[in-house]
Design a protein around this motif. Sequence first.
Motif, PDB file in Angstrom:
ATOM      1  N   UNK A  45       0.837  -1.202   0.000  1.00 14.81           N
ATOM      2  CA  UNK A  45       0.000   0.000   0.000  1.00 14.81           C
ATOM      3  C   UNK A  45       0.871   1.252   0.000  1.00 14.81           C
ATOM      4  N   UNK A  46       1.943   1.219   0.782  1.00 15.87           N
ATOM      5  CA  UNK A  46       2.876   2.361   0.821  1.00 15.87           C
ATOM      6  C   UNK A  46       3.542   2.564  -0.532  1.00 15.87           C
ATOM      7  N   UNK A  47       3.978   1.475  -1.160  1.00 15.89           N
ATOM      8  CA  UNK A  47       4.628   1.587  -2.470  1.00 15.89           C
ATOM      9  C   UNK A  47       3.674   2.189  -3.498  1.00 15.89           C
ATOM     10  N   UNK A  48       2.442   1.692  -3.537  1.00 20.97           N
ATOM     11  CA  UNK A  48       1.452   2.239  -4.479  1.00 20.97           C
ATOM     12  C   UNK A  48       1.160   3.705  -4.184  1.00 20.97           C
TER      13      UNK A  48
ATOM     14  N   UNK B 130       1.844   6.721  -6.730  1.00 24.31           N
ATOM     15  CA  UNK B 130       0.678   7.511  -7.116  1.00 24.31           C
ATOM     16  C   UNK B 130       0.780   8.966  -6.698  1.00 24.31           C
ATOM     17  N   UNK B 131       1.238   9.199  -5.471  1.00 25.88           N
ATOM     18  CA  UNK B 131       1.372  10.580  -4.989  1.00 25.88           C
ATOM     19  C   UNK B 131       2.434  11.343  -5.765  1.00 25.88           C
ATOM     20  N   UNK B 132       3.532  10.673  -6.094  1.00 30.86           N
ATOM     21  CA  UNK B 132       4.576  11.345  -6.867  1.00 30.86           C
ATOM     22  C   UNK B 132       4.047  11.729  -8.247  1.00 30.86           C
ATOM     23  N   UNK B 133       3.380  10.787  -8.911  1.00 27.49           N
ATOM     24  CA  UNK B 133       2.834  11.062 -10.243  1.00 27.49           C
ATOM     25  C   UNK B 133       1.778  12.169 -10.177  1.00 27.49           C
ATOM     26  N   UNK B 134       0.879  12.095  -9.199  1.00 31.42           N
ATOM     27  CA  UNK B 134      -0.155  13.112  -9.058  1.00 31.42           C
ATOM     28  C   UNK B 134       0.464  14.471  -8.735  1.00 31.42           C
ATOM     29  N   UNK B 135       1.435  14.486  -7.834  1.00 33.21           N
ATOM     30  CA  UNK B 135       2.087  15.746  -7.472  1.00 33.21           C
ATOM     31  C   UNK B 135       2.773  16.389  -8.659  1.00 33.21           C
TER      32      UNK B 135
END
Length: 180
Positions: free
Chosen positions: A19-22, A26-31
């Motif tokens: 869950x942390x890896x996803x 995801x947060x990096x891509x969204x950011x």
Amino acid sequence: MWRNSRRGWGWPVIVMHWLSALAVIGLFALGWWMTSLGYYDRWYQLGPWWHRSVGVVLFVITLLRLVWRAMQPTPQAHGSRIEQRAARIGHALLYALLLLVMISGYLISTADGRAISVFGLFDVPALLSGIKDQATLAGDVHWYAAWALVILSLGHAAAAFKHHLMEGQDTLRRMLWPLR
């Protein structure tokens, strides 16, 4: 197997790890994508809302992982002493960067004194705000720490694949399924 053993990780650690890896990916891509949004883009408000909400959930998961790690045995490490030491340092840096990214994100989001809404379910209050250039300084830390976290995470994944594919160790398998 719920609990960790000297041979492998338990289900709680495995689930929290993935869950942390996803979330980090995801947060990096969204950011990164959010930095290109214009003021009139319909995601201008929605993107940051998702980013902050998932970030708070990741913060809770990270704290749970740290508590679980302190209370449970760690599986036997593979490799030479140098590899084992590098793994310990790498894991400590991953946790430190995770916390740095999330704390700096919190400081960006609460710089104006407003709480963070987490999926509209509850609010995380602004405990520290109004510091001169808080959002700008925290934003710089957030950006560079996020890059460092992603780069270190790629190294972490590469090391797992190296141990699995080149050395035939069960390092990767242990994070996919509990071993007895």
